[in-house]
Motif scaffolding. Structure first.
Motif, mmCIF file in Angstrom:
data_model
loop_
_atom_site.group_PDB
_atom_site.id
_atom_site.type_symbol
_atom_site.label_atom_id
_atom_site.label_comp_id
_atom_site.label_asym_id
_atom_site.label_seq_id
_atom_site.Cartn_x
_atom_site.Cartn_y
_atom_site.Cartn_z
ATOM 1 N N TYR A 1 15.310 -15.705 37.375
ATOM 2 C CA TYR A 1 14.283 -16.247 37.233
ATOM 3 C C TYR A 1 13.135 -14.434 37.798
ATOM 4 C CZ TYR A 1 10.707 -17.016 41.220
ATOM 5 O OH TYR A 1 9.762 -16.959 42.051
ATOM 6 N N ASN A 2 11.704 -14.496 36.817
ATOM 7 C CA ASN A 2 11.470 -13.305 36.301
ATOM 8 C C ASN A 2 10.255 -13.876 36.513
ATOM 9 O OD1 ASN A 2 9.628 -13.056 33.810
ATOM 10 N ND2 ASN A 2 10.608 -11.303 35.152
ATOM 11 N N VAL A 3 9.032 -12.775 37.511
ATOM 12 C CA VAL A 3 7.846 -12.760 38.089
ATOM 13 C C VAL A 3 7.371 -11.788 37.260
ATOM 14 C CG1 VAL A 3 6.402 -12.490 40.216
ATOM 15 C CG2 VAL A 3 8.944 -13.717 40.751
ATOM 16 N N HIS B 1 5.260 -18.175 36.913
ATOM 17 C CA HIS B 1 6.910 -17.689 37.410
ATOM 18 C C HIS B 1 7.859 -18.655 36.145
ATOM 19 C CE1 HIS B 1 4.569 -16.936 41.195
ATOM 20 N NE2 HIS B 1 5.262 -16.536 41.409
ATOM 21 N N PHE B 2 9.035 -18.092 35.803
ATOM 22 C CA PHE B 2 9.657 -18.710 35.373
ATOM 23 C C PHE B 2 11.319 -18.501 35.382
ATOM 24 C CE2 PHE B 2 6.826 -15.925 33.550
ATOM 25 C CZ PHE B 2 6.080 -16.677 32.129
ATOM 26 N N HIS B 3 11.664 -19.467 35.119
ATOM 27 C CA HIS B 3 13.747 -19.935 35.537
ATOM 28 C C HIS B 3 13.683 -19.498 34.243
ATOM 29 C CE1 HIS B 3 12.336 -20.646 39.253
ATOM 30 N NE2 HIS B 3 10.478 -21.219 39.466
ATOM 31 N N TYR C 1 8.420 -22.291 32.396
ATOM 32 C CA TYR C 1 7.048 -21.244 33.083
ATOM 33 C C TYR C 1 6.397 -22.958 33.759
ATOM 34 C CZ TYR C 1 2.527 -19.146 31.837
ATOM 35 O OH TYR C 1 1.663 -18.696 32.828
ATOM 36 N N GLN C 2 6.768 -21.979 35.365
ATOM 37 C CA GLN C 2 6.292 -22.557 36.713
ATOM 38 C C GLN C 2 4.713 -22.733 36.013
ATOM 39 O OE1 GLN C 2 8.394 -21.214 40.401
ATOM 40 N NE2 GLN C 2 6.638 -21.766 41.472
ATOM 41 N N GLU C 3 3.716 -22.271 36.214
ATOM 42 C CA GLU C 3 2.363 -22.374 35.978
ATOM 43 C C GLU C 3 1.758 -23.667 35.257
ATOM 44 O OE1 GLU C 3 3.670 -18.859 39.174
ATOM 45 O OE2 GLU C 3 4.237 -19.704 37.079
ATOM 46 N N GLN C 4 2.717 -23.264 33.820
ATOM 47 C CA GLN C 4 2.216 -24.035 33.195
ATOM 48 C C GLN C 4 3.233 -25.551 32.757
ATOM 49 O OE1 GLN C 4 1.575 -22.902 29.075
ATOM 50 N NE2 GLN C 4 -0.382 -21.172 30.014
ATOM 51 N N ASN C 5 4.290 -25.701 33.666
ATOM 52 C CA ASN C 5 4.423 -27.114 33.922
ATOM 53 C C ASN C 5 5.393 -26.744 32.227
ATOM 54 O OD1 ASN C 5 6.374 -28.829 35.335
ATOM 55 N ND2 ASN C 5 4.496 -30.625 34.787
ATOM 56 N N LYS C 6 5.642 -26.609 31.539
ATOM 57 C CA LYS C 6 6.262 -26.439 30.654
ATOM 58 C C LYS C 6 8.140 -25.760 30.765
ATOM 59 C CE LYS C 6 2.959 -25.523 27.553
ATOM 60 N NZ LYS C 6 1.601 -24.911 26.475
ATOM 61 N N TRP C 7 8.597 -26.600 28.994
ATOM 62 C CA TRP C 7 9.592 -26.158 28.943
ATOM 63 C C TRP C 7 9.654 -25.435 27.580
ATOM 64 C CZ3 TRP C 7 14.305 -24.936 31.788
ATOM 65 C CH2 TRP C 7 13.839 -25.897 33.314
ATOM 66 N N VAL C 8 10.455 -24.233 26.934
ATOM 67 C CA VAL C 8 10.734 -24.111 25.790
ATOM 68 C C VAL C 8 11.990 -23.220 25.643
ATOM 69 C CG1 VAL C 8 7.673 -23.339 25.042
ATOM 70 C CG2 VAL C 8 9.772 -21.390 26.609
ATOM 71 N N SER C 9 12.322 -23.679 24.861
ATOM 72 C CA SER C 9 13.853 -23.026 23.823
ATOM 73 C C SER C 9 14.032 -22.637 22.889
ATOM 74 C CB SER C 9 14.354 -24.263 23.741
ATOM 75 O OG SER C 9 14.507 -25.394 24.779
ATOM 76 N N ILE D 1 -1.598 -8.507 28.630
ATOM 77 C CA ILE D 1 -1.785 -10.276 28.877
ATOM 78 C C ILE D 1 -1.123 -11.128 29.556
ATOM 79 C CG2 ILE D 1 -4.715 -9.534 28.622
ATOM 80 C CD1 ILE D 1 -3.858 -11.835 26.953
ATOM 81 N N ILE D 2 -0.562 -12.001 29.930
ATOM 82 C CA ILE D 2 -0.050 -12.559 30.536
ATOM 83 C C ILE D 2 -1.000 -13.913 29.143
ATOM 84 C CG2 ILE D 2 0.284 -15.019 31.050
ATOM 85 C CD1 ILE D 2 1.185 -13.388 33.512
ATOM 86 N N ASN D 3 0.278 -13.954 27.644
ATOM 87 C CA ASN D 3 -0.768 -15.239 26.834
ATOM 88 C C ASN D 3 -1.146 -16.382 27.530
ATOM 89 O OD1 ASN D 3 2.272 -13.575 25.965
ATOM 90 N ND2 ASN D 3 0.613 -14.116 24.490
ATOM 91 N N SER D 4 -1.164 -16.497 28.566
ATOM 92 C CA SER D 4 -2.166 -17.962 28.726
ATOM 93 C C SER D 4 -3.277 -18.012 29.231
ATOM 94 C CB SER D 4 -1.159 -18.960 29.922
ATOM 95 O OG SER D 4 -1.571 -17.596 31.234
#
Length: 343
Positions: free
Chosen positions: A124-126, A152-154, A178-186, A232-235
């Protein structure tokens, strides 16, 4: 100045506790002036870094090992650039950057057989990034951009390592939410090595990698052209993370004290973001998006004698950036080094 400390403690045969801390601080000032010229400039850079790590390694059995770890780091960068003439301020550029990064991780390693090992876990990463950009000049419109953003990243990850007389295969995948963007990446990856004859191996690798915090490159900044990137955070300035797709292939020869390792590679990266004050009248907020292409060949030649080692490294590479909002043509990246060799 910088300082660090580390401690290792083994309370039992199957337990190992590790902890470490690191701190540093840098301050750099550069003044530029010329005789009989009333104009002079001053650059001041301050950088501060703190990091702390702690982990507990537990050997559950002869085949199973677990690890629980915590990592905290922070980074602060302040840059001031001033240009004066006859005590009149003509240029006042200010840049502030602050990063907070914290990770809790749990990982396991299990040896299924003498040839196959499985790894996996969760972390879990912040990340929190704060930046301020401000440019004041009596001859140009004032420029100000400031932002504070957290992510916030799981992360779930697994990998397998297989090795026999001919093959060595290492592959895995890392899945991030990626919790803020409600997005999964692999992010899958695969490394292969195959021994075609005694001492000679062919190798290949490929993978897709995602990065959610990255450097914002700056073009057209102050007089002092030093590497002082903004993170920066990319978003913050783009909707997606940086994504790199890499492939590489080569061979490895090792026999009678000789080692020759050659590899050709190609990487395409999308989601780059840059700051271009020189173009701020053409580009909204002076930010633009782009991509990069990296290709090259790396070579390592080593020879070992009884009392001597000889090394020869050579890299032939090319790195180009493409930012369509700035220019239609690609151009050399700041870290583009065509030939790089050492003996």
């Amino acid at each position: 100045h910088d300082w660090n400390a580390k401690v290792l403690y083994q309370p039992a045969n199957n337990l190992l506790l590790k902890a470490g801390i690191y701190k540093n601080y840098h301050r750099f000032q550069y003044n530029l002036s010329f005789p009989d010229d009333p104009y002079h400039t001053r650059d001041i850079i301050r950088v501060k870094t703190d990091a702390m790590h702690a982990s507990l390694d537990w050997k559950v059995s002869k085949k199973w090992c677990s690890s629980l770890s915590f990592l905290h780091s922070s980074y602060e960068n302040t840059y001031d650039f001033e240009g004066e003439e006859n005590d009149t301020l003509l240029t006042d550029y200010f840049q502030f950057n602050d990063i907070f990064d914290q990770t809790f991780s749990f990982s396991n390693s299990y040896q299924l057989s003498s040839k196959l090992t499985i790894n996996g876990g969760y972390d879990y990463n912040v990340k929190r990034v704060n930046f301020t950009l401000e440019n004041k000049s009596p001859n140009e419109p004032d420029f100000l951009d400031t932002d504070v953003e957290a992510g916030h990243f799981h992360n779930l990850f697994t990998s397998a390592n297989y090795k026999n007389r001919k093959w060595h295969i290492n592959g895995g995948v890392r899945t991030t939410y990626y919790q803020e963007q409600n997005k999964w990446v692999s992010s899958p990856r695969l490394n292969l090595q195959y021994e075609i004859m005694d001492g000679l191996k062919l190798k290949a690798e490929g993978g897709i990698f995602h990065q959610f915090i990255s450097q914002l490159r700056e073009y057209g900044g102050g007089v002092l052209e030093i590497d002082n990137p903004l993170w920066i955070i990319n978003s913050t300035e783009s909707e997606t993370a940086q994504k790199a797709q890499k492939v590489a292939a080569g061979f490895l020869f090792h026999k009678k004290g000789w080692l020759l390792d050659m590899e050709a590679y190609y990487t395409r990266t999308t989601g780059l973001t840059t700051l271009s004050p020189l173009f701020n009248e053409l580009i909204p907020r002076a930010f633009s998006k782009g991509s990069s292409n990296t290709s090259g060949v790396d070579m390592l030649l080593k020879k070992r004698w009884r009392s001597f080692n000889f090394w020869l490294n050579y890299s032939l590479g090319k790195i180009t950036y493409l930012f369509p909002e700035i220019t239609e043509n690609s151009f050399a990246a700041p870290n583009d080094i065509r030939h790089n060799g050492s003996i």
